[in-house]
Design a protein around this motif. Structure first.
Motif, PDB file in Angstrom:
ATOM      1  N   ALA A   1       0.823  -1.212   0.000  1.00 52.39           N
ATOM      2  CA  ALA A   1       0.000   0.000   0.000  1.00 52.39           C
ATOM      3  C   ALA A   1       0.855   1.260   0.000  1.00 52.39           C
ATOM      4  O   ALA A   1       0.411   2.322  -0.440  1.00 52.39           O
ATOM      5  CB  ALA A   1      -0.937   0.006   1.207  1.00 52.39           C
ATOM      6  N   ARG A   2       2.080   1.142   0.485  1.00 53.32           N
ATOM      7  CA  ARG A   2       2.999   2.293   0.522  1.00 53.32           C
ATOM      8  C   ARG A   2       3.962   2.296  -0.656  1.00 53.32           C
ATOM      9  O   ARG A   2       4.917   3.073  -0.703  1.00 53.32           O
ATOM     10  CB  ARG A   2       3.767   2.309   1.841  1.00 53.32           C
ATOM     11  N   GLY A   3       3.731   1.385  -1.610  1.00 59.63           N
ATOM     12  CA  GLY A   3       4.498   1.396  -2.847  1.00 59.63           C
ATOM     13  C   GLY A   3       5.864   0.778  -2.772  1.00 59.63           C
ATOM     14  O   GLY A   3       6.690   0.985  -3.657  1.00 59.63           O
ATOM     15  N   GLY A   4       6.121  -0.044  -1.722  1.00 57.24           N
ATOM     16  CA  GLY A   4       7.451  -0.620  -1.573  1.00 57.24           C
ATOM     17  C   GLY A   4       7.532  -2.103  -1.843  1.00 57.24           C
ATOM     18  O   GLY A   4       8.609  -2.690  -1.729  1.00 57.24           O
ATOM     19  N   ALA A   5       6.408  -2.738  -2.200  1.00 56.07           N
ATOM     20  CA  ALA A   5       6.422  -4.192  -2.368  1.00 56.07           C
ATOM     21  C   ALA A   5       5.423  -4.615  -3.438  1.00 56.07           C
ATOM     22  O   ALA A   5       4.484  -3.887  -3.760  1.00 56.07           O
ATOM     23  CB  ALA A   5       6.084  -4.879  -1.042  1.00 56.07           C
ATOM     24  N   LYS A   6       5.654  -5.818  -3.959  1.00 61.27           N
ATOM     25  CA  LYS A   6       4.719  -6.462  -4.887  1.00 61.27           C
ATOM     26  C   LYS A   6       4.447  -7.865  -4.364  1.00 61.27           C
ATOM     27  O   LYS A   6       5.370  -8.566  -3.956  1.00 61.27           O
ATOM     28  CB  LYS A   6       5.299  -6.530  -6.296  1.00 61.27           C
ATOM     29  N   LEU A   7       3.169  -8.262  -4.358  1.00 63.18           N
ATOM     30  CA  LEU A   7       2.774  -9.567  -3.831  1.00 63.18           C
ATOM     31  C   LEU A   7       2.626 -10.599  -4.934  1.00 63.18           C
ATOM     32  O   LEU A   7       2.136 -10.293  -6.031  1.00 63.18           O
ATOM     33  CB  LEU A   7       1.448  -9.468  -3.070  1.00 63.18           C
ATOM     34  N   LEU A   8       3.041 -11.828  -4.625  1.00 62.50           N
ATOM     35  CA  LEU A   8       2.784 -12.997  -5.462  1.00 62.50           C
ATOM     36  C   LEU A   8       2.181 -14.075  -4.569  1.00 62.50           C
ATOM     37  O   LEU A   8       2.775 -14.413  -3.539  1.00 62.50           O
ATOM     38  CB  LEU A   8       4.072 -13.531  -6.082  1.00 62.50           C
ATOM     39  N   SER A   9       1.033 -14.599  -4.909  1.00 65.11           N
ATOM     40  CA  SER A   9       0.457 -15.679  -4.113  1.00 65.11           C
ATOM     41  C   SER A   9       1.132 -16.996  -4.486  1.00 65.11           C
ATOM     42  O   SER A   9       1.701 -17.141  -5.573  1.00 65.11           O
ATOM     43  CB  SER A   9      -1.051 -15.780  -4.360  1.00 65.11           C
ATOM     44  N   ILE A  10       1.064 -17.948  -3.590  1.00 66.58           N
ATOM     45  CA  ILE A  10       1.635 -19.267  -3.863  1.00 66.58           C
ATOM     46  C   ILE A  10       0.952 -19.895  -5.069  1.00 66.58           C
ATOM     47  O   ILE A  10       1.577 -20.557  -5.892  1.00 66.58           O
ATOM     48  CB  ILE A  10       1.483 -20.181  -2.631  1.00 66.58           C
TER      49      ILE A  10
END
Length: 537
Positions: free
Chosen positions: A418-427
């Motif tokens: 939400a703060r623009g520092g990460a990207k999520l990948l689900s399993i």
């Protein structure tokens, strides 16, 4: 405990304030060496508790740590703490963790059907339930042993320091009549704030909901649904196990949830640079990132590997202390994605090496994670989303690709995303192509690194280091034998009083009665007037 000198006047300029607080930390927090009893958790929770114990030992305090007989992380022999091993007890071990992780990955990969989602939640529920059963057995063995209780009483501890996800320290603190300090993010009933601080669900996301602090109408509905689900699972099942112990071993009626809420101090392992803004309480002290330190020089072999990456840099990957093995199909996909990169990769993994492993990837059993994240060659951190790792990446300003598995990991990564520092990948979506594309996006898009560096500057811009603050407040509670003046008593109120339902009902009844009286009076006068008029006619 020896009390400290009084503060006479707060200087006006910021530099003087910082110096003044530093003087208090260095001189004002001095107290005679006390005796501290610690009831910790395993895994990453122990990693940060261990740092706190080392710091307390450095201040001259004696620390005793309760552990079960097959403790995975807490070593029996240490130079800076003593252990109290409870016989005939067991807890999480590598086999238990490996089985749990395997099932989680299996159900995540099957995600899409309602059956797989139900299986996923049942698996988490079963693992949590079994964990609390083992903890309850540990507590039972302590309370049943006159020898252990006599030894604990004779030691005359000054403080109980515990992680409230498990109830060991909470119940023992009540039994031994000790002031209690939490090293906390989560409790037996969920995220720590929800136990003592006002928590409007209109903008405070519930664990597992995937929401941020900006929710649409349907997201707020989802938030309430997850609140009810979590309350059912944690309060009505986990707490009942501990309540049964309270009912058995304490003569007067003791409410376990009130014991949990009644800690003198909550050392909260978050920072509002990371956490969404929310109401808080005076006995919550924020120490997020207290385990973070500037990077130290790397061993020569790792330093040579880092330098060999040239301008492309290095990617660091670790999936935490509990995830030692992954299915071979998953590791093969990860290694194949790394093989396509110009960057070099350091991957902490203790399982079997995948057949697709390339020369650009160094697989290690252990690595100095904090020092690697602070190295100028590090471009990206691939993480499971544990609180420790996420805050270490934030401290060093390194962008994150998150692959959450269970518990709080998804929520941690949502906050960073939400703060623009990460990207999520689900399993479920993790594969060679998706991982490769995510790595290219985060490395090639400057905003990820710039956002993390901004968060890092905000996180470090404090007058007192989080670890120093934690030590000061622990010693504060020891000196004053508690911190009752900071603790609200609202948790002892029934729900209808806390939410003023009784007041609202009373006011509504008064208005209703007043309106009814007016209606009856007007009706009576109208009837009288009509009656006179008929008589006159």
């Amino acid at each position: 405990m020896r009390s400290t000198g009084k503060m006479t006047r707060v200087p006006n300029n910021m530099v003087s304030v910082s110096l003044w607080i530093t003087v208090i930390i260095i001189f004002g927090s001095l107290c005679d060496g006390g005796k501290i009893l610690v009831a910790p958790l395993e895994g990453s929770h122990w990693v940060n508790m261990d740092i706190l114990i080392k710091a307390l030992h450095g201040q001259g305090h004696t620390v005793d740590v309760i552990r079960n007989a097959n403790s995975w992380f807490i070593k029996e022999n240490s130079t800076y703490y003593n252990t109290i091993t409870i016989p005939n007890t067991k807890g999480w071990d590598e086999e238990f963790a490996a089985d749990f992780v395997y099932k989680m990955i299996k159900y995540e990969k099957e995600k899409g059907s309602w059956l797989s989602i139900v299986r996923l939640y049942l698996n988490v529920f079963d693992a949590v339930k079994k964990t609390h059963e083992m903890v309850c057995q540990l507590i039972t063995n302590i309370l049943d042993s006159e020898e252990i209780l006599k030894m604990l009483n004779e030691k005359q501890y000054d403080l109980m320091l515990t992680d409230p996800v498990w109830g060991t320290g909470i119940i023992l603190a009540h039994k031994l009549k000790l002031p209690m300090v939490y090293n906390v993010r989560w409790t037996t009933t969920g995220e720590g704030h929800f136990d003592i601080a006002p928590s409007p669900m209109s903008y405070i996301p519930i664990t597992g909901s995937g929401n941020t602090d900006r929710m649409s109408f349907f997201q707020r509905l989802k938030n309430y649904f997850f609140y009810l689900l979590l309350d059912l699972q944690l309060s009505h099942f986990n707490v009942k196990q501990y309540q049964a112990i309270c009912d058995k071993y304490f003569t007067s009626r003791v409410n376990y949830h009130e014991l949990l809420q009644g800690a003198d101090l909550w050392l909260m392992r978050v920072d509002f640079v990371f956490e969404f803004p929310r109401p808080t309480m005076p006995n919550i002290i924020y120490i997020g990132g207290f385990q973070c330190t500037p990077a130290k020089p790397l061993p020569h072999d790792l330093e040579d590997f880092m330098q060999s990456s040239g301008d492309h840099g290095v990617i660091v990957m670790s999936l935490g202390s509990l995830i030692g093995n992954l299915p071979e199909t998953v590791t093969a996909e990860i290694a194949a994605a790394f093989a396509r990169l110009p960057q070099k990769v350091i991957w902490r993994y203790t399982g079997k090496k995948p057949s697709t492993l390339s020369n650009n990837t160094l697989m290690v059993d252990w690595m100095p994670q904090k020092d690697l994240l602070g190295h100028p060659k590090t471009k990206l951190f691939i993480s499971h989303g544990g609180t420790n790792g996420v805050l270490e990446a934030l401290y060093h300003g390194v962008p994150v690709i998150g692959i959450p598995f269970f518990f709080d990991q998804y929520d941690n990564l949502i906050r960073l995303q939400a703060r623009g520092g990460a990207k999520l990948l689900s399993i479920a979506d993790l594969g060679e192509n998706t991982l490769h594309a995510a790595i290219k996006e985060v490395i090639n898009e400057p905003s990820y690194r710039l956002n993390m560096q901004k968060l890092s500057h905000l996180h470090k811009d404090k007058p007192v280091k989080p670890l120093d603050s934690a030590i000061f407040w622990i010693e504060f509670v020891m000196r004053h034998k508690g911190a009752a003046h900071l603790r609200t008593e609202s948790y002892k109120m029934p729900w209808y009083s806390y939410h003023s339902v009784d007041v609202v009902v009373t006011l509504f009844a008064v208005v209703l009665i007043f309106t009814y009286c007016i209606f009856v009076t007007v009706r009576y006068l109208c009837v009288k007037c009509c009656s006179r008029k008929r008589k006159t006619e």
